[in-house]
Design a protein around this motif. Structure first.
Motif, mmCIF file in Angstrom:
data_model
loop_
_atom_site.group_PDB
_atom_site.id
_atom_site.type_symbol
_atom_site.label_atom_id
_atom_site.label_comp_id
_atom_site.label_asym_id
_atom_site.label_seq_id
_atom_site.Cartn_x
_atom_site.Cartn_y
_atom_site.Cartn_z
ATOM 1 N N ASP A 60 0.823 -1.199 0.000
ATOM 2 C CA ASP A 60 0.000 0.000 0.000
ATOM 3 C C ASP A 60 0.860 1.253 0.000
ATOM 4 N N HIS A 61 1.972 1.209 0.727
ATOM 5 C CA HIS A 61 2.797 2.396 0.875
ATOM 6 C C HIS A 61 3.928 2.456 -0.139
ATOM 7 N N GLY A 62 4.131 1.419 -0.896
ATOM 8 C CA GLY A 62 5.115 1.425 -1.955
ATOM 9 C C GLY A 62 6.550 1.438 -1.460
ATOM 10 N N ILE A 63 7.461 1.391 -2.424
ATOM 11 C CA ILE A 63 8.887 1.429 -2.129
ATOM 12 C C ILE A 63 9.529 2.455 -3.050
ATOM 13 N N GLY A 64 10.625 3.027 -2.611
ATOM 14 C CA GLY A 64 11.322 3.989 -3.442
ATOM 15 C C GLY A 64 11.890 3.324 -4.689
ATOM 16 N N ALA A 65 11.727 3.998 -5.834
ATOM 17 C CA ALA A 65 12.212 3.457 -7.105
ATOM 18 C C ALA A 65 13.347 4.294 -7.667
ATOM 19 N N GLY A 66 13.941 5.124 -6.813
ATOM 20 C CA GLY A 66 15.023 5.992 -7.263
ATOM 21 C C GLY A 66 14.533 7.409 -7.474
ATOM 22 N N GLY A 67 15.328 8.381 -7.031
ATOM 23 C CA GLY A 67 14.904 9.773 -7.139
ATOM 24 C C GLY A 67 13.637 10.022 -6.345
ATOM 25 N N LYS A 68 12.687 10.700 -6.957
ATOM 26 C CA LYS A 68 11.411 10.996 -6.299
ATOM 27 C C LYS A 68 10.319 9.988 -6.666
ATOM 28 N N TRP A 69 10.686 8.920 -7.343
ATOM 29 C CA TRP A 69 9.716 7.932 -7.808
ATOM 30 C C TRP A 69 9.347 6.947 -6.695
ATOM 31 N N MET A 70 8.095 6.488 -6.741
ATOM 32 C CA MET A 70 7.626 5.416 -5.869
ATOM 33 C C MET A 70 7.090 4.287 -6.736
#
Length: 212
Positions: A60-70
């Protein structure tokens, strides 16, 4: 027999308590005196449920994908097809908005299915027809130092569907800006897409960067 009935009633009471207190940890919902008597299998099952809840919470809260991306990942229980969603918030808000604009990439089965530009603000009506007569809005896009105009499908005034070419240009950019029409006139949403883990996007969406 009485001991079994007593334990069954206790088990039912415990299940109700777990449902009513889903925000607490499994062990904290069990009285100290009962923990010693709780069967090992029931304890393990409870911990498994707790772990599953933690996994869902992470999704639900996601994970960081680099930079400001989720990044948000899921899997269809029947087909086992994996889906991924990559989200990027804008650096600014538009007039009258309650949240910042977003770019959202939807990918299913390792293919891009939809790329959304969501202004999260009231936008003007469509101003041009698409190839099939669908309503579109003409937008101006800036990718680093390159500018171009595009007709993006206008979807019920809630979001605009980005073309794949612009989406690929955005992936490798430092600056990405979108100018749209609103009741207050032209407005610009500014994004900072740099830092995205391109290998993850390639794997989840089969997308690679493209120069403007």
């Amino acid at each position: 027999m009485k001991w079994e009935l007593r334990n069954s009633a206790r088990d039912l009471k415990m299940r109700k308590k777990l449902s009513a207190n889903s925000g607490k940890t499994f062990l904290n919902t069990i009285p100290e005196a009962s923990r010693q008597k709780l069967p090992l299998k029931a304890l393990i099952a409870g911990l498994i449920l707790l772990y599953a809840a933690a996994v869902l919470f992470a999704q639900d809260h996601g994970i960081g994908a680099g930079g400001k991306w989720m990044e948000y990942d899921s899997q269809d229980e029947m087909t086992l097809v994996k889906s991924s969603r990559f989200e990027l918030d804008a650096d600014n808000s538009l007039p009258g908005s309650q949240s910042t604009p977003k770019v959202i990439l939807f990918c299913t089965g390792s293919k891009l299915t939809l790329a959304d530009f969501r202004p999260n603000a009231l936008i003007a009506p469509p101003n041009r027809p698409g190839f099939w007569g669908q309503p579109q809005m003409e937008v101006t896009v800036r990718v680093d130092n390159s500018h171009s105009n595009h007709g993006w499908n206008w979807v019920n005034g809630h979001f605009l569907s980005m073309d794949k070419g612009t989406t690929r240009e955005m992936l490798g950019a430092q600056i990405f800006k979108v100018e749209i029409q609103t009741p207050q006139g032209p407005q610009i949403a500014t994004f900072s897409p740099a830092g995205l883990d391109l290998a993850r996007v390639k794997k989840a969406c089969d997308l690679t960067p493209k120069k403007p």
